[in-house]
Write a protein that holds these residues in place. Structure first.
Motif, PDB file in Angstrom:
ATOM      1  N   GLN A  85      -3.115   2.484 -25.297  1.00 47.30           N
ATOM      2  CA  GLN A  85      -3.645   1.947 -26.544  1.00 47.30           C
ATOM      3  C   GLN A  85      -3.112   0.538 -26.800  1.00 47.30           C
ATOM      4  OE1 GLN A  85      -2.291   4.872 -29.310  1.00 47.30           O
ATOM      5  NE2 GLN A  85      -4.072   6.201 -29.083  1.00 47.30           N
ATOM      6  N   LEU A  86      -1.821   0.351 -26.560  1.00 42.75           N
ATOM      7  CA  LEU A  86      -1.190  -0.948 -26.793  1.00 42.75           C
ATOM      8  C   LEU A  86      -1.897  -2.055 -26.009  1.00 42.75           C
ATOM      9  CD1 LEU A  86       1.241  -2.524 -28.019  1.00 42.75           C
ATOM     10  CD2 LEU A  86       2.489  -1.976 -25.927  1.00 42.75           C
ATOM     11  N   ILE A  87      -2.191  -1.776 -24.751  1.00 44.63           N
ATOM     12  CA  ILE A  87      -2.811  -2.793 -23.897  1.00 44.63           C
ATOM     13  C   ILE A  87      -4.282  -3.011 -24.248  1.00 44.63           C
ATOM     14  CG2 ILE A  87      -3.470  -3.329 -21.507  1.00 44.63           C
ATOM     15  CD1 ILE A  87      -0.918  -1.834 -20.650  1.00 44.63           C
ATOM     16  N   SER A  88      -5.027  -1.932 -24.397  1.00 39.35           N
ATOM     17  CA  SER A  88      -6.467  -2.076 -24.640  1.00 39.35           C
ATOM     18  C   SER A  88      -6.749  -2.645 -26.023  1.00 39.35           C
ATOM     19  CB  SER A  88      -7.169  -0.736 -24.449  1.00 39.35           C
ATOM     20  OG  SER A  88      -6.689   0.232 -25.360  1.00 39.35           O
ATOM     21  N   TYR A  89      -5.996  -2.229 -27.043  1.00 40.03           N
ATOM     22  CA  TYR A  89      -6.224  -2.760 -28.383  1.00 40.03           C
ATOM     23  C   TYR A  89      -5.852  -4.238 -28.457  1.00 40.03           C
ATOM     24  CZ  TYR A  89      -6.802   1.994 -30.216  1.00 40.03           C
ATOM     25  OH  TYR A  89      -7.241   3.266 -30.478  1.00 40.03           O
ATOM     26  N   PHE A  90      -4.777  -4.609 -27.777  1.00 43.59           N
ATOM     27  CA  PHE A  90      -4.398  -6.029 -27.755  1.00 43.59           C
ATOM     28  C   PHE A  90      -5.551  -6.862 -27.200  1.00 43.59           C
ATOM     29  CE2 PHE A  90      -2.766  -9.817 -25.709  1.00 43.59           C
ATOM     30  CZ  PHE A  90      -1.899 -10.335 -26.652  1.00 43.59           C
ATOM     31  N   GLY A  91      -6.136  -6.386 -26.104  1.00 41.22           N
ATOM     32  CA  GLY A  91      -7.245  -7.118 -25.503  1.00 41.22           C
ATOM     33  C   GLY A  91      -8.437  -7.220 -26.429  1.00 41.22           C
ATOM     34  N   THR A  92      -8.737  -6.148 -27.156  1.00 44.03           N
ATOM     35  CA  THR A  92      -9.877  -6.156 -28.068  1.00 44.03           C
ATOM     36  C   THR A  92      -9.728  -7.222 -29.138  1.00 44.03           C
ATOM     37  OG1 THR A  92     -10.304  -3.800 -27.731  1.00 44.03           O
ATOM     38  CG2 THR A  92     -11.176  -4.789 -29.741  1.00 44.03           C
ATOM     39  N   TRP A  93      -8.570  -7.266 -29.785  1.00 44.68           N
ATOM     40  CA  TRP A  93      -8.381  -8.251 -30.849  1.00 44.68           C
ATOM     41  C   TRP A  93      -8.160  -9.642 -30.299  1.00 44.68           C
ATOM     42  CZ3 TRP A  93     -10.481  -6.558 -34.813  1.00 44.68           C
ATOM     43  CH2 TRP A  93     -10.388  -5.223 -35.183  1.00 44.68           C
ATOM     44  N   PHE A  94      -7.655  -9.730 -29.076  1.00 44.77           N
ATOM     45  CA  PHE A  94      -7.493 -11.023 -28.415  1.00 44.77           C
ATOM     46  C   PHE A  94      -8.847 -11.723 -28.299  1.00 44.77           C
ATOM     47  CE2 PHE A  94      -7.126 -13.801 -24.743  1.00 44.77           C
ATOM     48  CZ  PHE A  94      -5.885 -14.379 -24.907  1.00 44.77           C
ATOM     49  N   SER A  95      -9.878 -10.982 -27.906  1.00 46.40           N
ATOM     50  CA  SER A  95     -11.201 -11.587 -27.734  1.00 46.40           C
ATOM     51  C   SER A  95     -11.996 -11.654 -29.031  1.00 46.40           C
ATOM     52  CB  SER A  95     -12.000 -10.806 -26.686  1.00 46.40           C
ATOM     53  OG  SER A  95     -12.231  -9.475 -27.107  1.00 46.40           O
ATOM     54  N   GLN A  96     -11.557 -10.918 -30.068  1.00 47.79           N
ATOM     55  CA  GLN A  96     -12.269 -10.944 -31.348  1.00 47.79           C
ATOM     56  C   GLN A  96     -12.260 -12.349 -31.945  1.00 47.79           C
ATOM     57  OE1 GLN A  96     -13.907  -8.388 -32.235  1.00 47.79           O
ATOM     58  NE2 GLN A  96     -14.115  -8.205 -34.453  1.00 47.79           N
ATOM     59  N   VAL A  97     -11.115 -13.023 -31.868  1.00 45.47           N
ATOM     60  CA  VAL A  97     -11.031 -14.397 -32.364  1.00 45.47           C
ATOM     61  C   VAL A  97     -11.985 -15.288 -31.588  1.00 45.47           C
ATOM     62  CG1 VAL A  97      -9.524 -16.391 -32.696  1.00 45.47           C
ATOM     63  CG2 VAL A  97      -8.643 -14.096 -33.095  1.00 45.47           C
ATOM     64  N   ALA A  98     -12.048 -15.083 -30.259  1.00 40.54           N
ATOM     65  CA  ALA A  98     -12.929 -15.897 -29.422  1.00 40.54           C
ATOM     66  C   ALA A  98     -14.397 -15.716 -29.829  1.00 40.54           C
ATOM     67  CB  ALA A  98     -12.732 -15.525 -27.958  1.00 40.54           C
ATOM     68  N   ILE A  99     -14.789 -14.481 -30.138  1.00 36.02           N
ATOM     69  CA  ILE A  99     -16.184 -14.214 -30.517  1.00 36.02           C
ATOM     70  C   ILE A  99     -16.555 -14.958 -31.791  1.00 36.02           C
ATOM     71  CG2 ILE A  99     -17.762 -12.436 -31.348  1.00 36.02           C
ATOM     72  CD1 ILE A  99     -16.325 -10.468 -29.449  1.00 36.02           C
ATOM     73  N   PHE A 100     -15.739 -14.832 -32.834  1.00 39.44           N
ATOM     74  CA  PHE A 100     -16.084 -15.457 -34.105  1.00 39.44           C
ATOM     75  C   PHE A 100     -15.890 -16.973 -34.064  1.00 39.44           C
ATOM     76  CE2 PHE A 100     -15.594 -11.050 -35.532  1.00 39.44           C
ATOM     77  CZ  PHE A 100     -16.741 -10.931 -36.301  1.00 39.44           C
ATOM     78  N   SER A 101     -14.912 -17.447 -33.300  1.00 34.83           N
ATOM     79  CA  SER A 101     -14.773 -18.890 -33.131  1.00 34.83           C
ATOM     80  C   SER A 101     -15.977 -19.465 -32.396  1.00 34.83           C
ATOM     81  CB  SER A 101     -13.483 -19.200 -32.359  1.00 34.83           C
ATOM     82  OG  SER A 101     -12.349 -18.752 -33.061  1.00 34.83           O
ATOM     83  N   ASP A 134     -14.216 -18.535 -23.154  1.00 32.61           N
ATOM     84  CA  ASP A 134     -14.466 -17.868 -21.872  1.00 32.61           C
ATOM     85  C   ASP A 134     -13.168 -17.381 -21.228  1.00 32.61           C
ATOM     86  OD1 ASP A 134     -17.135 -18.265 -22.173  1.00 32.61           O
ATOM     87  OD2 ASP A 134     -17.316 -19.885 -20.719  1.00 32.61           O
ATOM     88  N   THR A 135     -12.125 -18.191 -21.322  1.00 34.13           N
ATOM     89  CA  THR A 135     -10.820 -17.785 -20.779  1.00 34.13           C
ATOM     90  C   THR A 135     -10.297 -16.554 -21.510  1.00 34.13           C
ATOM     91  OG1 THR A 135     -10.293 -20.067 -20.202  1.00 34.13           O
ATOM     92  CG2 THR A 135      -8.448 -18.531 -20.352  1.00 34.13           C
ATOM     93  N   ALA A 136     -10.488 -16.530 -22.817  1.00 31.51           N
ATOM     94  CA  ALA A 136     -10.057 -15.369 -23.603  1.00 31.51           C
ATOM     95  C   ALA A 136     -10.775 -14.105 -23.149  1.00 31.51           C
ATOM     96  CB  ALA A 136     -10.305 -15.620 -25.089  1.00 31.51           C
ATOM     97  N   PHE A 137     -12.068 -14.211 -22.838  1.00 29.54           N
ATOM     98  CA  PHE A 137     -12.830 -13.038 -22.395  1.00 29.54           C
ATOM     99  C   PHE A 137     -12.333 -12.532 -21.034  1.00 29.54           C
ATOM    100  CE2 PHE A 137     -16.491 -15.027 -24.964  1.00 29.54           C
ATOM    101  CZ  PHE A 137     -16.083 -14.371 -26.108  1.00 29.54           C
ATOM    102  N   VAL A 138     -12.000 -13.439 -20.136  1.00 28.12           N
ATOM    103  CA  VAL A 138     -11.497 -13.036 -18.820  1.00 28.12           C
ATOM    104  C   VAL A 138     -10.148 -12.330 -18.951  1.00 28.12           C
ATOM    105  CG1 VAL A 138     -10.661 -13.883 -16.590  1.00 28.12           C
ATOM    106  CG2 VAL A 138     -12.756 -14.835 -17.582  1.00 28.12           C
ATOM    107  N   ILE A 139      -9.261 -12.867 -19.783  1.00 24.70           N
ATOM    108  CA  ILE A 139      -7.955 -12.233 -20.006  1.00 24.70           C
ATOM    109  C   ILE A 139      -8.139 -10.845 -20.599  1.00 24.70           C
ATOM    110  CG2 ILE A 139      -5.817 -12.377 -21.347  1.00 24.70           C
ATOM    111  CD1 ILE A 139      -6.013 -15.428 -21.098  1.00 24.70           C
TER     112      ILE A 139
END
Length: 394
Positions: free
Chosen positions: A19-35, A167-172
């Motif tokens: 959960q720690l890893i997958s949730y981090f990734g989800t919110w990591f890319s959330q900023v990228a989507i709205f930005s 795009d970099t955020a999505f790859v990470i």
């Protein structure tokens, strides 16, 4: 039993790490989507609809989700869902203008459908193998992990998006999901799903009948759904775009506001978790209302809004985990998958309606401060609703 002892349980410990890893990734890319949307020049309605697209799957697919969870082995289901999230996240890279926003919403919808089903499956598994203090601690640990990932993921995502691009955020993000899949391979489960001989249609009918005949569970689900009023994604994005962009870059504003809130989500349970009970729950709803109203007063200034956002988030995790626990305690294990899915349906419907309310009311001219104040008033109503429920059922 404390959190450390709870995490020593082999299934709870490994799933919490996943959960720690997958949730981090989800919110990591959330900023990228709205930005990315702000960069494309999206208006208030488009931002609100995009936020809603991430919440709709739990609403629309809830009846199917509950049946799938009750039928398919957990580990196999989780593998398929994580791979779906990887595929959809990588497809975000193909979006390069507002012309393709409908494709973006479809990708978000699909990824969120997988995430919603994965969440429901995890919570169902915990309810089947745990009970009492162990289950309460596990719910709170899950909330703390979600909050920590929300904070760190948003902050890191805002920084990476600002410096390296979306795009970099999505790859990470996709790479983090691959790590979660690797950890899943080592998960050892001794429990099996309850065998259901009924057809899918019969399971659906029995699940709906059980939900609406158990009035106590239904009222608890509605109380839990009130936490959907804290779905601030659209509001935070509009504040960053319309209030703060002259002071700080939009990705950084989104990241830091959400990170501040999530820091409070993490810290809150350690200080107030022991005080919440069936006798005090209404006070926590009122404290949540006051926190949101304080945020409304300070939104005119970015730094003051950060302080108020911390107060806003301080009570949310405890409210979420305790109302979820009450639902677990009242539900027959044979119906857990379906009831948890229906609970998530009502909760996410509340999130969707909140996001749409923010977008449309802002478009019609109501100030963001007034919108925030109205959301706070919703928790005063929730406190009154709980007092009525407590008098009648407890």
């Amino acid at each position: 039993m404390n959190y450390k002892e709870t995490l020593k349980h082999p299934i709870v410990g490994r799933l919490s790490f996943i959960q720690l890893i997958s949730y981090f990734g989800t919110w990591f890319s959330q900023v990228a989507i709205f930005s990315m949307l702000v960069g494309f020049g999206a208006d208030e309605i488009t931002i609100a609809l995009t936020a809603a697209a991430s919440m709709l799957p739990a609403v629309i697919l809830a009846p199917l989700t509950g049946i799938i969870i009750d039928r398919i082995a957990f580990k196999k289901l989780m593998f398929l869902l994580l791979m779906t999230e990887i595929g959809m996240t990588l497809c975000f890279i193909t979006i390069n203008s507002l012309e393709y926003v409908w494709i973006l919403m479809l990708l978000i919808f699909t990824r969120s459908a997988a995430a919603a089903m994965l969440f429901s499956a995890e919570m169902t598994l915990f309810s089947r193998i745990l009970e009492g203090k162990m289950l309460k601690n596990t719910n709170e640990i899950h909330s703390i992990i979600w909050s920590f990932c929300y904070a760190s993921g948003m902050a890191a995502g805002g920084l990476v998006t600002h410096r390296m691009g979306h795009d970099t955020a999505f790859v990470i993000d996709a790479a983090l999901y691959f790590i979660a899949v690797f950890l899943l391979m080592g998960l050892q489960l001794s429990s099996k799903n309850i065998d259901h001989t009924d057809s899918n249609w019969m399971m659906f009918k029995k699940g709906v009948r059980y939900l609406f005949t158990q009035k106590k569970i239904l009222h608890l689900i509605l109380l839990h759904a009130s936490l959907g009023l804290t779905s601030f994604d659209a509001l935070v994005t509009l504040l960053a775009d319309l209030r703060y962009k002259e002071m700080i870059a939009v990705p950084l504003a989104i990241g830091w506001i959400n990170a501040t809130r999530a820091a409070a989500l993490i810290i809150g349970p350690f200080f107030i978790g022991k005080w919440i009970s069936k006798d005090t729950l209404h006070y926590f709803f009122l404290f949540q209302a006051l926190g949101i109203m304080l945020w409304a007063l300070f939104e005119f200034n970015f730094y003051l809004s950060l302080a108020a956002m911390f107060v806003t988030g301080f009570f949310t995790t405890t409210l979420w985990s305790y109302t979820y626990l009450l639902i677990h305690e009242e539900t027959d294990k044979a119906f857990l998958g379906r009831i948890i899915s229906y609970n998530d349906m009502f909760f996410m419907l509340s999130n969707v309606l909140t996001a749409l309310f923010i977008g449309y009311i802002a478009k019609w001219g109501l100030s963001l401060e007034d919108i925030t104040f109205v959301l706070g008033c919703g928790f005063i109503l929730a406190a009154m609703y709980y007092l009525w429920f407590k008098k009648r059922y407890l």
